[in-house]
Structures are given as structure tokens and as C-alpha cells.
Motif scaffolding. Sequence first.
Motif, mmCIF file in Angstrom:
data_model
loop_
_atom_site.group_PDB
_atom_site.id
_atom_site.type_symbol
_atom_site.label_atom_id
_atom_site.label_comp_id
_atom_site.label_asym_id
_atom_site.label_seq_id
_atom_site.Cartn_x
_atom_site.Cartn_y
_atom_site.Cartn_z
ATOM 1 N N ASP A 183 19.228 15.139 -4.863
ATOM 2 C CA ASP A 183 18.009 15.940 -4.724
ATOM 3 C C ASP A 183 16.829 15.160 -4.159
ATOM 4 O O ASP A 183 16.024 15.705 -3.409
ATOM 5 N N VAL A 184 16.694 13.893 -4.554
ATOM 6 C CA VAL A 184 15.533 13.076 -4.172
ATOM 7 C C VAL A 184 16.024 11.707 -3.728
ATOM 8 O O VAL A 184 16.876 11.098 -4.397
ATOM 9 N N VAL A 185 15.486 11.206 -2.605
ATOM 10 C CA VAL A 185 15.838 9.871 -2.141
ATOM 11 C C VAL A 185 14.573 9.077 -1.834
ATOM 12 O O VAL A 185 13.515 9.648 -1.577
ATOM 13 N N TYR A 186 14.713 7.768 -1.888
ATOM 14 C CA TYR A 186 13.633 6.859 -1.487
ATOM 15 C C TYR A 186 14.274 5.546 -1.084
ATOM 16 O O TYR A 186 15.475 5.343 -1.281
ATOM 17 N N GLY A 187 13.493 4.657 -0.475
ATOM 18 C CA GLY A 187 14.060 3.415 0.011
ATOM 19 C C GLY A 187 13.154 2.218 -0.169
ATOM 20 O O GLY A 187 12.156 2.269 -0.905
ATOM 21 N N HIS A 188 13.473 1.141 0.517
ATOM 22 C CA HIS A 188 12.671 -0.069 0.491
ATOM 23 C C HIS A 188 11.412 0.133 1.341
ATOM 24 O O HIS A 188 11.359 1.016 2.210
ATOM 25 N N ARG A 189 10.412 -0.714 1.100
ATOM 26 C CA ARG A 189 9.137 -0.579 1.805
ATOM 27 C C ARG A 189 8.697 -1.904 2.419
ATOM 28 O O ARG A 189 9.081 -2.978 1.947
ATOM 29 N N VAL A 190 7.874 -1.785 3.462
ATOM 30 C CA VAL A 190 7.236 -2.939 4.091
ATOM 31 C C VAL A 190 5.744 -2.836 3.845
ATOM 32 O O VAL A 190 5.160 -1.749 3.953
ATOM 33 N N PHE A 191 5.094 -3.949 3.494
ATOM 34 C CA PHE A 191 3.645 -3.979 3.324
ATOM 35 C C PHE A 191 3.002 -4.452 4.628
ATOM 36 O O PHE A 191 3.421 -5.472 5.192
ATOM 37 N N VAL A 192 2.008 -3.721 5.100
ATOM 38 C CA VAL A 192 1.267 -4.137 6.289
ATOM 39 C C VAL A 192 -0.219 -4.177 5.951
ATOM 40 O O VAL A 192 -0.686 -3.488 5.040
ATOM 41 N N ASP A 193 -0.978 -5.002 6.700
ATOM 42 C CA ASP A 193 -2.416 -5.087 6.464
ATOM 43 C C ASP A 193 -3.151 -4.057 7.306
ATOM 44 O O ASP A 193 -2.536 -3.209 7.966
ATOM 45 N N ARG A 194 -4.466 -4.123 7.299
ATOM 46 C CA ARG A 194 -5.260 -3.115 7.998
ATOM 47 C C ARG A 194 -5.023 -3.137 9.501
ATOM 48 O O ARG A 194 -5.237 -2.125 10.186
ATOM 49 N N GLU A 195 -4.566 -4.278 10.036
ATOM 50 C CA GLU A 195 -4.286 -4.385 11.466
ATOM 51 C C GLU A 195 -2.851 -3.981 11.809
ATOM 52 O O GLU A 195 -2.466 -4.028 12.982
ATOM 53 N N GLY A 196 -2.076 -3.608 10.798
ATOM 54 C CA GLY A 196 -0.685 -3.244 11.042
ATOM 55 C C GLY A 196 0.258 -4.423 11.086
ATOM 56 O O GLY A 196 1.413 -4.288 11.507
ATOM 57 N N GLU A 198 2.641 -7.263 9.357
ATOM 58 C CA GLU A 198 3.470 -7.322 8.161
ATOM 59 C C GLU A 198 3.043 -8.473 7.262
ATOM 60 O O GLU A 198 2.851 -9.601 7.716
ATOM 61 N N VAL A 199 2.917 -8.188 5.945
ATOM 62 C CA VAL A 199 2.522 -9.225 4.989
ATOM 63 C C VAL A 199 3.475 -9.306 3.796
ATOM 64 O O VAL A 199 3.302 -10.157 2.923
ATOM 65 N N GLY A 200 4.472 -8.431 3.731
ATOM 66 C CA GLY A 200 5.403 -8.480 2.604
ATOM 67 C C GLY A 200 6.443 -7.383 2.685
ATOM 68 O O GLY A 200 6.346 -6.466 3.507
ATOM 69 N N ARG A 201 7.454 -7.488 1.820
ATOM 70 C CA ARG A 201 8.494 -6.474 1.732
ATOM 71 C C ARG A 201 8.892 -6.278 0.267
ATOM 72 O O ARG A 201 8.822 -7.207 -0.528
ATOM 73 N N ALA A 202 9.283 -5.054 -0.058
ATOM 74 C CA ALA A 202 9.762 -4.748 -1.405
ATOM 75 C C ALA A 202 11.172 -4.185 -1.306
ATOM 76 O O ALA A 202 11.375 -3.119 -0.724
ATOM 77 N N VAL A 203 12.126 -4.936 -1.844
ATOM 78 C CA VAL A 203 13.525 -4.514 -1.889
ATOM 79 C C VAL A 203 13.810 -4.086 -3.322
ATOM 80 O O VAL A 203 13.669 -4.878 -4.256
#
Length: 330
Positions: A183-196, A198-203
Motif C-alpha cells: 500500500d505504501v512505499v518509501y526509499g533512501h534519501r539524499v541531503f542537499v544544501d540550498r545550492e543543490g 549534496e551534503v549527505g545520504r540516508a540509507v
Amino acid sequence: MDDEFRQRLEQRLEQLENRVALLERNQDLIAAGQRRSSLRSLWRRPPMWTFEQYPPRLLNLSAFPPAPAIPANAPRITMVTPSYNHAQYLDATIESIVSQNYPKLTYHVQDGASIDGTLDLLKSRGEGISWTSEPDKGQSNAINLGFAGADCEIMAYLNSDDMLLPGALAYVADYFMSHPNVDVVYGHRVFVDREGLEVGRAVLPPHDGKALQYADYIPQETMFWRKRVWDRIGPIDESFHYAMDWDFILRAQAAECKFVRLPRFLACFRIHDAQKTASTYALGVREMGILRRRVLGFDPTQMQIRRAIAPYLARQLAYHYAYKLRLLRY
């Protein structure tokens, strides 16, 4: 005391409350950073909640897996972006969705009568998207307005400062087609700063319904659900202004909807000074307390919360380092 003065006083008190809450949170982070044991620091601030993990670097979109082929019978997807005075980031949000080239997509921007150039930006997009710009009662109300009359099989909303990663819609649609019981799915995320940058990732490890009762770890910008979930549990609760996504998730879980964490990076969460997550932190504490009391039947202490989510955090730490060491690839 007249009504206008009382209203100004209440607003000022709320501002002060927000400031105190943020100062308390910052003190906790400083204290964590000063601990000698790096393991204890990681335990206090797990990687999935540590936004700035390394110096800013270019986000290499070509490094993510290609999208699966989209069949003729692909499900219809409706996405909504609630927006208010986010012209600085909104164009990137829109582009991340329309560039998916998903053939059965309905995309709508529900803007709250912004005064920062958002209207000109939306007009410049032509007929590629639908949009409305009018006063609303906040983010939750804007989301519900955007979904009004939605005719689709899959739903999601993406905030006006976040971005989808390439191939996300095709991947999600393909998964739903091959897993009709989910019914519901989600995944990993990437963190980006205000300039777009990349500054991190969440697995994230696989879904854990028990931990979810104590803390919302699901990255909202990566979450998609079947319309049957919306029809079963109802729309976003507009009495919530911070934890509306956690409320929706908990109601779906209570209705025995099946959740799955997908093995793929699906979206980027943008970190910037004006984001709602920081500016309404005190309100968030109150709303999260309401949800915990409703689900658990009591007010858990911080120690009880930490103990309840400790197994999930341990698994997240293991997934984080397994990914860093290239033992896991997504």
C-alpha cells in the motif's frame, strides 16, 4: 486587553517558545559533538538524522540506476506540490518531476498566493503543469486542495524545496504493479544544501512498524501510496501543521496498510535556513506528543523513546556503514 494586542502577545510568545526550543536542540547537538566517544555521538545523532555529513559536492544524477521501462498499462500517478514563497527552489522541484517523462502523471502546484515571484515562475511553465495560486490555511490544507478530485492509482506530494531523483516515478510504478498487496512505499534519501549540492545520504533499513510508533523516520519526500489508502483513512489532517505526514502514516499503519522500504534513492531533501522543519520546531514537539499519546496511550519519556527505537537505529547504523563500504549498492 484588546483582541489585537492579545493576538500580538500570543504571536510573540510563540516566537519565543520556538527560539527556546531551538536553543535547547542546539545545546543537545553541541553536547553530542563534544563527547569523546564517537560511537556515543553517532547514537545520539544517527546518520539518517545527520544532514551535513561531508563537504558540499556536485549531485551526480547520472550515477543513479536507470529507470525501468514504462509499460502501456502503467498506473496513473497524481503528485501535488504545496508552495508558499519558495520561488528560489520551486523551479528545481517542478523540473525534477516533469523531467521524469512519466506518461500517466498529473502534477499540480497548489500555491498559497506567494509574493516572491512564484506566480511568474508558474506562468513561465506554460501548460506543462497545472497550478493554482490562492490563499490557503497552511500546508496541510494546500495538500488537500491539490488532491481534490484526484483520479489516479498512486499519490504523493513533494514539498517546494525538495526534488525527485531520476527514474523515481517509473521505479515506484513498476514496484506497485508487481506487488499488488503493498500500500505504501518509501526509499533512501539524499541531503542537499540550498545550492543543490549534496551534503549527505540516508540509507534506511527495512520498515519497522514498532519503531514508527515512537519516531517518524520515513522520508516524506520519498513516500508514495495507493489511492485506496487515501480513500480508506481520509485526507491530511489539517489540525496538524508540522507532523501531518507522521499522522497520515500512523493512521495508515493503524488501518493495517502494508509498508515497504524500497532499495533505491528516490528523492532529495533540501537543507536551508528558512525550512519549516527548523522554524516550527516547538510546534512539532507538541504535535509529536499528541501523536504518541494517541498511538501509545501514554506520554513516553525521552529515555523510553530511545530504548524503543534503539534496535532500528542500530540497524540503520549498520546499513549506513555497509553502504559507505560499498557492501550495499543502490
